[in-house]
Design a protein around this motif. Structure first.
Motif, PDB file in Angstrom:
ATOM      1  N   PRO A 188     -23.929-123.483  39.941  1.00  0.00           N
ATOM      2  CA  PRO A 188     -25.594-123.512  40.880  1.00  0.00           C
ATOM      3  C   PRO A 188     -24.927-124.239  41.844  1.00  0.00           C
ATOM      4  O   PRO A 188     -26.222-123.311  43.210  1.00  0.00           O
ATOM      5  CB  PRO A 188     -26.416-124.339  40.149  1.00  0.00           C
ATOM      6  N   ARG A 189     -24.595-124.289  42.465  1.00  0.00           N
ATOM      7  CA  ARG A 189     -24.053-125.187  44.178  1.00  0.00           C
ATOM      8  C   ARG A 189     -23.922-124.050  44.436  1.00  0.00           C
ATOM      9  O   ARG A 189     -23.520-124.102  45.958  1.00  0.00           O
ATOM     10  CB  ARG A 189     -23.581-126.664  44.055  1.00  0.00           C
ATOM     11  N   LEU A 190     -22.746-123.054  44.488  1.00  0.00           N
ATOM     12  CA  LEU A 190     -22.206-122.189  44.764  1.00  0.00           C
ATOM     13  C   LEU A 190     -23.121-120.964  46.227  1.00  0.00           C
ATOM     14  O   LEU A 190     -22.885-121.237  46.975  1.00  0.00           O
ATOM     15  CB  LEU A 190     -21.391-120.656  44.143  1.00  0.00           C
ATOM     16  N   THR A 191     -25.213-121.443  45.988  1.00  0.00           N
ATOM     17  CA  THR A 191     -24.975-120.941  47.140  1.00  0.00           C
ATOM     18  C   THR A 191     -25.791-122.030  48.614  1.00  0.00           C
ATOM     19  O   THR A 191     -26.431-121.960  49.310  1.00  0.00           O
ATOM     20  CB  THR A 191     -26.483-120.089  46.725  1.00  0.00           C
ATOM     21  N   GLU A 192     -25.021-123.041  47.757  1.00  0.00           N
ATOM     22  CA  GLU A 192     -26.065-124.409  49.100  1.00  0.00           C
ATOM     23  C   GLU A 192     -24.873-123.973  50.293  1.00  0.00           C
ATOM     24  O   GLU A 192     -23.671-123.135  49.819  1.00  0.00           O
ATOM     25  CB  GLU A 192     -25.363-125.236  48.726  1.00  0.00           C
ATOM     26  N   ARG A 193     -25.133-123.967  51.140  1.00  0.00           N
ATOM     27  CA  ARG A 193     -24.756-124.151  52.645  1.00  0.00           C
ATOM     28  C   ARG A 193     -23.122-124.746  52.797  1.00  0.00           C
ATOM     29  O   ARG A 193     -23.261-126.139  51.753  1.00  0.00           O
ATOM     30  CB  ARG A 193     -25.305-124.469  54.100  1.00  0.00           C
ATOM     31  N   PHE A 194     -22.254-124.036  53.126  1.00  0.00           N
ATOM     32  CA  PHE A 194     -20.867-124.584  53.740  1.00  0.00           C
ATOM     33  C   PHE A 194     -20.361-125.069  51.885  1.00  0.00           C
ATOM     34  O   PHE A 194     -19.547-125.655  52.021  1.00  0.00           O
ATOM     35  CB  PHE A 194     -20.912-126.233  53.775  1.00  0.00           C
ATOM     36  N   TYR A 195     -20.976-124.819  50.440  1.00  0.00           N
ATOM     37  CA  TYR A 195     -20.179-125.403  49.611  1.00  0.00           C
ATOM     38  C   TYR A 195     -19.105-124.094  49.181  1.00  0.00           C
ATOM     39  O   TYR A 195     -19.357-123.233  49.033  1.00  0.00           O
ATOM     40  CB  TYR A 195     -21.248-125.186  48.423  1.00  0.00           C
ATOM     41  N   ARG A 196     -17.880-125.040  48.991  1.00  0.00           N
ATOM     42  CA  ARG A 196     -17.036-123.886  48.895  1.00  0.00           C
ATOM     43  C   ARG A 196     -15.967-125.180  47.321  1.00  0.00           C
ATOM     44  O   ARG A 196     -16.050-126.423  47.397  1.00  0.00           O
ATOM     45  CB  ARG A 196     -15.485-123.823  49.752  1.00  0.00           C
ATOM     46  N   ILE A 197     -15.544-123.601  46.374  1.00  0.00           N
ATOM     47  CA  ILE A 197     -14.399-124.735  45.610  1.00  0.00           C
ATOM     48  C   ILE A 197     -13.165-125.017  46.031  1.00  0.00           C
ATOM     49  O   ILE A 197     -12.949-126.390  45.324  1.00  0.00           O
ATOM     50  CB  ILE A 197     -14.624-123.589  43.918  1.00  0.00           C
ATOM     51  N   HIS A 209     -20.050-125.807  36.055  1.00  0.00           N
ATOM     52  CA  HIS A 209     -20.482-126.907  36.989  1.00  0.00           C
ATOM     53  C   HIS A 209     -20.582-126.295  38.483  1.00  0.00           C
ATOM     54  O   HIS A 209     -21.382-126.762  39.181  1.00  0.00           O
ATOM     55  CB  HIS A 209     -20.133-127.764  36.772  1.00  0.00           C
ATOM     56  N   HIS A 210     -20.031-125.779  38.620  1.00  0.00           N
ATOM     57  CA  HIS A 210     -19.891-125.332  40.653  1.00  0.00           C
ATOM     58  C   HIS A 210     -21.012-123.971  40.572  1.00  0.00           C
ATOM     59  O   HIS A 210     -21.511-124.410  41.776  1.00  0.00           O
ATOM     60  CB  HIS A 210     -18.347-124.735  40.505  1.00  0.00           C
ATOM     61  N   ARG A 269     -33.070-111.026  42.775  1.00  0.00           N
ATOM     62  CA  ARG A 269     -32.760-112.666  42.355  1.00  0.00           C
ATOM     63  C   ARG A 269     -31.569-112.211  42.522  1.00  0.00           C
ATOM     64  O   ARG A 269     -31.016-111.107  42.108  1.00  0.00           O
ATOM     65  CB  ARG A 269     -33.358-111.714  40.896  1.00  0.00           C
ATOM     66  N   LEU A 270     -31.267-112.948  42.574  1.00  0.00           N
ATOM     67  CA  LEU A 270     -29.368-113.601  42.170  1.00  0.00           C
ATOM     68  C   LEU A 270     -28.856-114.087  41.292  1.00  0.00           C
ATOM     69  O   LEU A 270     -29.303-115.363  40.568  1.00  0.00           O
ATOM     70  CB  LEU A 270     -28.898-113.865  43.152  1.00  0.00           C
ATOM     71  N   HIS A 271     -28.232-113.329  40.572  1.00  0.00           N
ATOM     72  CA  HIS A 271     -27.187-113.739  38.961  1.00  0.00           C
ATOM     73  C   HIS A 271     -25.676-114.040  38.904  1.00  0.00           C
ATOM     74  O   HIS A 271     -25.496-112.953  39.487  1.00  0.00           O
ATOM     75  CB  HIS A 271     -27.309-113.220  37.661  1.00  0.00           C
ATOM     76  N   ILE A 272     -25.486-114.927  39.205  1.00  0.00           N
ATOM     77  CA  ILE A 272     -23.908-115.708  38.053  1.00  0.00           C
ATOM     78  C   ILE A 272     -23.573-115.389  37.399  1.00  0.00           C
ATOM     79  O   ILE A 272     -23.787-116.457  36.290  1.00  0.00           O
ATOM     80  CB  ILE A 272     -23.851-116.084  39.589  1.00  0.00           C
ATOM     81  N   GLU A 273     -22.354-114.987  36.865  1.00  0.00           N
ATOM     82  CA  GLU A 273     -22.040-115.403  35.877  1.00  0.00           C
ATOM     83  C   GLU A 273     -20.323-114.774  35.802  1.00  0.00           C
ATOM     84  O   GLU A 273     -19.836-114.237  36.357  1.00  0.00           O
ATOM     85  CB  GLU A 273     -22.332-113.871  34.632  1.00  0.00           C
TER      86      GLU A 273
END
Ligand SMILES: Nc1ncnc2c1ncn2[C@@H]1O[C@H](COP(=O)(O)OP(=O)(O)O)[C@@H](O)[C@H]1O
Ligand SMILES: [Mg+2]
Length: 347
Positions: free
Chosen positions: A290-299, A287-288, A327-331
């Motif tokens: 899709p949000r990782l590339t938002e500004r200031f988003y940290r787990i 769930h984190h 493109r950036l992919h995160i797995e």
């Protein structure tokens, strides 16, 4: 002009348009209005189209003599939308029995952009305030209680240096972000030797700490010509990704980087280059992602801060990759590790 002609003309407009008579009854809806409000409203009171006091007031004002009126309303159906209602009195439309032309514009995206901008300002202020609070506190202590305490002074100077460094990094990242945003629609003009760029970026990590250098392994598969790109920006991308892999990976486990040439990749017309950075850290819950590339988003905000993070690294990465039409992919798998892959056009 007949009712039917007016209807045909209004049907060509993509925004909903509603014609209202002196008694607030709906005389005509164009096709866009029918799509939005249904087709049973003709002849009914305007209130049945928009049950909103401000929208009604706007129409009332025009019916009672104003030239025009506007209202911005929030509608919850079917999802949260922001609508601009504008009512205007038409000149010489008595024949049609029309006393107000009401147009409805969905301005949700403008409203959201505004919201994002103010959230961003609030976030930046918050990020700058905490090191500043710490600095102010220390200055007070050094003036008072710790005035003649040499060892305390040393300790505080060190903290001050760290906090100032944090502010400096934050400002550096903000400037980078604004620079890539300004250039978002300009294609990069240079040509880049990617394998060499990667070697150099890896070297900045391994040479930095002589005693305990991170274990970073880099391999290239296939041969590659120069690719279009901006060398400084691409260095920033891989620096950020490798830094994250080292920071959020497991001590001692290697970070593996692989550069390979793809004859075909989804979303690319010709050849593409794939650069993946893989760590064996704790991984990231789905769930984190899709949000990782938002500004200031940290787990884990505390962990990111302690390691000198600003929370802007991946936002910068995403912007630069977009500018390069990549493109950036995160797995990631929790407990196993994470792979960030960048695909870039090779021709
Ligand atoms: N390789 C990784 N493994 C686990 N989590 C990661 C990894 N890379 C990034 N993250 C998470 O994504 C967040 C955002 O990354 P980033 O934008 O680079 O900010 P920062 O590193 O400054 O905290 C990090 O705070 C971290 O929670
Ligand atoms: Mg980072």
């Amino acid at each position: 002009m007949t009712h039917q002609t007016v209807r045909s003309i209004l049907n060509t407009l993509s925004h909903p348009v509603i014609l209202v008579d002196a008694g607030r009854r709906i005389r005509l809806l164009n096709a866009a209005a029918i799509e939005q409000f249904g087709d049973e409203l003709e002849g009914q009171d305007f209130v049945h189209a928009l049950r909103d006091p401000e929208a009604l007031d706007c129409v009332e004002r025009v019916l009672s003599g104003s030239q025009s009126a506007e209202a911005i309303i929030q509608s919850m159906l079917p999802v949260r939308t922001t609508l601009k209602i504008s009512a205007v009195r038409p000149e010489g439309a008595e024949e049609l029995d029309c006393r107000a032309v009401v147009t409805v514009t969905d301005i949700s995206h403008i409203f959201e952009a505004e919201q994002m901008r103010s959230d961003f300002v609030a976030n930046v202020s918050h990020e700058l305030r905490s090191p500043l609070t710490s600095l102010t506190g220390i200055i007070e202590t050094l003036k008072g209680a710790a005035k003649d305490d040499e060892s305390a002074r040393q300790k505080f100077l060190e903290i001050m240096g760290r906090e100032a460094g944090r502010m400096n990094r934050l400002i550096g990242d903000l400037l980078s972000l604004s620079k890539v945003e300004v250039n978002a629609h300009v294609r990069p003009a240079g040509l880049v030797d990617l394998p060499k760029l990667m070697e150099q970026t890896v070297a900045t990590f391994t040479s930095r700490s002589k005693s305990n250098p991170p274990d970073i392994r880099f391999e290239t598969l296939g041969s590659l010509d120069l690719v279009p790109g901006d060398a400084d920006e691409l260095t920033q991308v891989f620096h950020n990704l490798i830094e994250n892999a080292v920071k959020y990976g497991v001590d001692g486990a290697p970070v593996r980087i692989r550069l390979s040439v793809l004859e075909q990749a989804p979303g690319f017309r010709g050849k593409a280059v794939s650069i993946s950075v893989r760590d064996q850290g704790g991984g990231i819950a789905p769930h984190h992602i899709p949000r990782l590339t938002e500004r200031f988003y940290r787990i884990d905000e505390g962990r990111s801060r302690k390691q000198g993070g600003t929370g802007l690294g991946l936002a910068i990465v995403k912007h630069i990759v977009n500018r390069h039409l990549g493109r950036l992919h995160i797995e990631s798998e929790v407990g196993v590790g994470t792979t960030f892959t960048v695909h870039l056009p090779a021709a």
